[in-house]
Design a protein around this motif. Structure first.
Motif, mmCIF file in Angstrom:
data_model
loop_
_atom_site.group_PDB
_atom_site.id
_atom_site.type_symbol
_atom_site.label_atom_id
_atom_site.label_comp_id
_atom_site.label_asym_id
_atom_site.label_seq_id
_atom_site.Cartn_x
_atom_site.Cartn_y
_atom_site.Cartn_z
ATOM 1 N N LEU A 388 0.825 -1.206 0.000
ATOM 2 C CA LEU A 388 0.000 0.000 0.000
ATOM 3 C C LEU A 388 0.860 1.257 0.000
ATOM 4 O O LEU A 388 0.514 2.272 -0.611
ATOM 5 C CB LEU A 388 -0.920 -0.012 1.225
ATOM 6 C CG LEU A 388 -1.899 1.150 1.368
ATOM 7 C CD1 LEU A 388 -2.902 1.166 0.223
ATOM 8 C CD2 LEU A 388 -2.624 1.074 2.716
ATOM 9 N N SER A 389 2.008 1.212 0.669
ATOM 10 C CA SER A 389 2.839 2.406 0.840
ATOM 11 C C SER A 389 3.787 2.661 -0.324
ATOM 12 O O SER A 389 4.586 3.614 -0.267
ATOM 13 C CB SER A 389 3.661 2.284 2.127
ATOM 14 O OG SER A 389 4.664 1.284 2.007
ATOM 15 N N ALA A 390 3.745 1.874 -1.402
ATOM 16 C CA ALA A 390 4.727 1.992 -2.489
ATOM 17 C C ALA A 390 4.874 3.416 -3.030
ATOM 18 O O ALA A 390 6.001 3.885 -3.229
ATOM 19 C CB ALA A 390 4.401 1.010 -3.609
ATOM 20 N N PRO A 391 3.782 4.183 -3.256
ATOM 21 C CA PRO A 391 3.972 5.570 -3.706
ATOM 22 C C PRO A 391 4.574 6.454 -2.618
ATOM 23 O O PRO A 391 5.363 7.359 -2.911
ATOM 24 C CB PRO A 391 2.552 6.028 -4.061
ATOM 25 C CG PRO A 391 1.768 4.780 -4.241
ATOM 26 C CD PRO A 391 2.371 3.795 -3.293
ATOM 27 N N PHE A 392 4.212 6.219 -1.388
ATOM 28 C CA PHE A 392 4.757 6.973 -0.253
ATOM 29 C C PHE A 392 6.270 6.779 -0.163
ATOM 30 O O PHE A 392 7.002 7.692 0.235
ATOM 31 C CB PHE A 392 4.058 6.503 1.029
ATOM 32 C CG PHE A 392 4.512 7.196 2.285
ATOM 33 C CD1 PHE A 392 4.235 8.534 2.499
ATOM 34 C CD2 PHE A 392 5.208 6.501 3.254
ATOM 35 C CE1 PHE A 392 4.650 9.174 3.663
ATOM 36 C CE2 PHE A 392 5.624 7.125 4.426
ATOM 37 C CZ PHE A 392 5.343 8.468 4.630
ATOM 38 N N LEU A 393 6.739 5.599 -0.558
ATOM 39 C CA LEU A 393 8.171 5.295 -0.550
ATOM 40 C C LEU A 393 8.892 5.873 -1.757
ATOM 41 O O LEU A 393 10.125 5.796 -1.830
ATOM 42 C CB LEU A 393 8.379 3.778 -0.532
ATOM 43 C CG LEU A 393 7.768 3.007 0.625
ATOM 44 C CD1 LEU A 393 7.904 1.506 0.385
ATOM 45 C CD2 LEU A 393 8.394 3.403 1.951
ATOM 46 N N GLY A 394 8.139 6.438 -2.702
ATOM 47 C CA GLY A 394 8.750 6.981 -3.909
ATOM 48 C C GLY A 394 9.076 5.938 -4.942
ATOM 49 O O GLY A 394 9.795 6.223 -5.900
ATOM 50 N N TYR A 395 8.543 4.719 -4.777
ATOM 51 C CA TYR A 395 8.884 3.652 -5.728
ATOM 52 C C TYR A 395 8.051 3.738 -7.002
ATOM 53 O O TYR A 395 8.547 3.477 -8.101
ATOM 54 C CB TYR A 395 8.695 2.273 -5.089
ATOM 55 C CG TYR A 395 8.965 1.156 -6.083
ATOM 56 C CD1 TYR A 395 10.271 0.789 -6.389
ATOM 57 C CD2 TYR A 395 7.924 0.511 -6.755
ATOM 58 C CE1 TYR A 395 10.540 -0.196 -7.333
ATOM 59 C CE2 TYR A 395 8.177 -0.475 -7.702
ATOM 60 C CZ TYR A 395 9.483 -0.817 -7.985
ATOM 61 O OH TYR A 395 9.747 -1.789 -8.939
ATOM 62 N N VAL A 396 6.773 4.073 -6.887
ATOM 63 C CA VAL A 396 5.868 4.003 -8.031
ATOM 64 C C VAL A 396 4.890 5.168 -7.963
ATOM 65 O O VAL A 396 4.579 5.676 -6.871
ATOM 66 C CB VAL A 396 5.109 2.651 -8.033
ATOM 67 C CG1 VAL A 396 4.106 2.559 -6.888
ATOM 68 C CG2 VAL A 396 4.406 2.392 -9.363
ATOM 69 N N ASP A 397 4.425 5.605 -9.116
ATOM 70 C CA ASP A 397 3.423 6.659 -9.157
ATOM 71 C C ASP A 397 2.087 6.117 -8.663
ATOM 72 O O ASP A 397 1.721 4.980 -8.944
ATOM 73 C CB ASP A 397 3.273 7.187 -10.586
ATOM 74 C CG ASP A 397 2.381 8.412 -10.650
ATOM 75 O OD1 ASP A 397 1.153 8.245 -10.792
ATOM 76 O OD2 ASP A 397 2.902 9.534 -10.546
#
Length: 517
Positions: A388-397
């Motif tokens: 769920l946090s992938a965008p928060f981590l800057g990994y994916v848009d």
């Protein structure tokens, strides 16, 4: 005594000295956080006041106090305002256990941050605890500043990584004079490589712990532009230690001839919980070669992985390793920068080739864990890093098609650890078990959507589920708001405040709403 109190200018001047007398007259916050205190908020939830008086806070920041004062007119709802003023400063108020300098170099700042109710410093937690104050971080050489706190965290984490790079949580530095904390659960652990209990609290190898050092480094550098700091002490050596571990943990289970390869890390514990030890006498379940992914023994929940190629941690590692490349270049470490850039790219390639899987109901999604043989875990856990946090981590848009399909899956019945009920609906995990939803995941849900109805609904659930204590719990029974775990969980509290600041930038109209319906 524990009501919110404006910070007198004199106390700001004296605050560096308060640390030495804090323990003499200040109540233990573990007890404070588990009881209610007047004055209560004037809304229907009548939330407790939970801030210590200024003299009992572990770090006083004029920037944070000024921000809290501004938000008294920004947040209209009295309960939401109280939850924000309690939670946002919680790390500074309660968890800066010690600040000082290295015994061998008085210019090297050190910051020891506890998680809250556990007197140990987790690499992951401490990086995220200071991240809450990232919007206020500016360049400063002052020894009593948020920048100094950040530098102290980076320096102390670098020391830990150079001593025990496979470990996740650590004891106070010798300079602090604080006694080591006891960890009965770890007393009989059998771990390779070996470590010392005098400096390590627990040695669960978690890839996200290594990524956390990169995260706090990138955050400090991006906010301050202070490249010189990273050349002064042991930062580049710590990064080299991280890369060595990451490359070692790409070792598969079997060699080309079928022989079992020696694992760089093994872990066994006497326990009745399967999530507290490794299968196969400490080796973990087999991992295939050639994926480009890095093994992780444990998840950010401190639960063991089922399949060691844990996708969210690989996402976090790749993202923040890339963000740290300019630091390495900026301090003249061209070879190190190339090594970092290459590994970050190969891990990203591995995620997209092996971490994206086909499902019948949701199409192509990110798996939680894979093994390279076709084994996969389809779920998500509340702790960050998560899918769920992938965008928060800057990994994916956030708009990415695979991420959106994954998000839909993990926020519904496709995730075996999505907890539903009349109190709160949120992702949980094996750490506290079925039925226990984590507000942290609800906060991440807000941070990864632009849907106002979703955000408002999530805020209502968080507000209504603090059991009047006015702080963010670790987990809550989705059918009983009075059944919860860990009230003093500093990271989750700070994350809530960080999310409110994020909403001020993205959706300020939501902060002007009433949540009294």
């Amino acid at each position: 005594m524990l009501a919110y109190t404006a910070l007198p200018p004199l106390l700001l001047l004296l605050s560096p000295l308060l640390q030495t007398t804090h323990a003499q007259f200040c109540p233990d916050y573990l007890g404070v956080a588990n009881t209610t205190h007047e004055p209560f908020s004037t809304g229907k939830y009548a939330l407790s006041s939970q801030r210590p008086i200024a003299a009992c806070r572990t770090f006083n920041s004029s920037q944070v106090e000024a921000l809290l004062a501004r938000y008294t007119t920004t947040i209209s709802d009295p309960d939401l305002l109280r939850l924000f003023t309690n939670s946002y400063p919680n790390t500074l108020d309660t968890a800066i256990k010690w600040r000082g300098v290295s015994a061998t170099n008085p210019a090297e700042e050190l910051t020891f941050i506890i998680t809250g109710d556990i007197d140990a410093m987790w690499l992951r937690d401490s990086s995220n605890q200071v991240q809450s104050y990232l919007p206020l971080l500016t360049a400063s050489n002052a020894s009593y500043s948020l920048a100094s706190l950040y530098r102290g965290v980076i320096n102390l984490q670098a020391r830990y990584l150079l001593t025990s790079p496979y470990c996740n949580s650590f004891q106070p530095p010798v300079e602090s004079g604080l006694p080591p904390a006891e960890n009965g659960a770890a007393s009989n652990d059998v771990v390779t490589p070996v470590y010392s209990n005098t400096s390590v609290f627990e040695c669960k190898y978690e890839l996200d712990s290594l990524a956390a050092f990169l995260e706090v480094s990138a955050n400090y550098h991006n906010a301050t532009g202070d490249t010189t700091f990273f050349s002064r002490f042991s930062w580049s050596e710590a990064v080299e230690a991280i890369l060595t571990v990451a490359e070692e943990m790409q070792t598969p289970t079997y060699g080309a001839d079928g022989a079992v390869l020696k694992s760089p890390y093994t872990f066994t514990r006497e326990t009745t919980r399967s999530t507290e030890t490794f299968a196969n006498d400490g080796l973990g379940n087999p991992v295939a070669s050639g994926t480009g992914l890095i093994r992780s023994g444990f998840r950010p929940s401190d639960d063991s992985t089922i399949y060691q190629l844990f996708v969210p941690a690989n996402m976090m590692f790749s993202s923040y390793l890339s963000q740290c490349v300019p630091i390495a270049r900026g301090i003249g470490k061209a070879d190190l920068a190339e090594r970092m850039e290459s590994l970050a790219a190969s891990v990203r390639k591995g995620i997209e080739e092996h971490g994206v899987v086909d499902t019948l109901q949701h199409g192509r999604v990110y798996a939680f864990e894979v093994d390279g043989y076709g084994g996969q875990t389809i779920m998500d856990d509340a702790n960050i890093p998560s899918l769920l946090s992938a965008p928060f981590l800057g990994y994916v848009d956030q708009a990415d098609e695979v991420y959106q399909a994954t998000r839909k899956m993990v926020l519904g019945s496709g995730n075996p650890y999505f907890m539903r009920g009349p109190v709160i609906n949120a992702i949980g995990g094996p750490h506290q078990g079925p039925g226990m939803a984590w507000p942290m995941a609800k906060i991440v849900q807000i941070l990864t959507t632009d849907d106002e109805a979703e955000i408002v609904g999530a805020l209502k659930e968080i507000l209504s589920s603090t059991d009047r204590l006015g702080l963010i719990h670790e987990s809550i029974n989705s059918f009983n708001a009075s059944d919860w775990t860990r009230q003093w969980f500093s990271w989750a509290n700070g994350l809530f405040g960080q999310m409110i600041l994020n909403l001020y930038d993205r959706k300020p109209e939501i902060l002007r709403m009433s949540f009294q319906d």
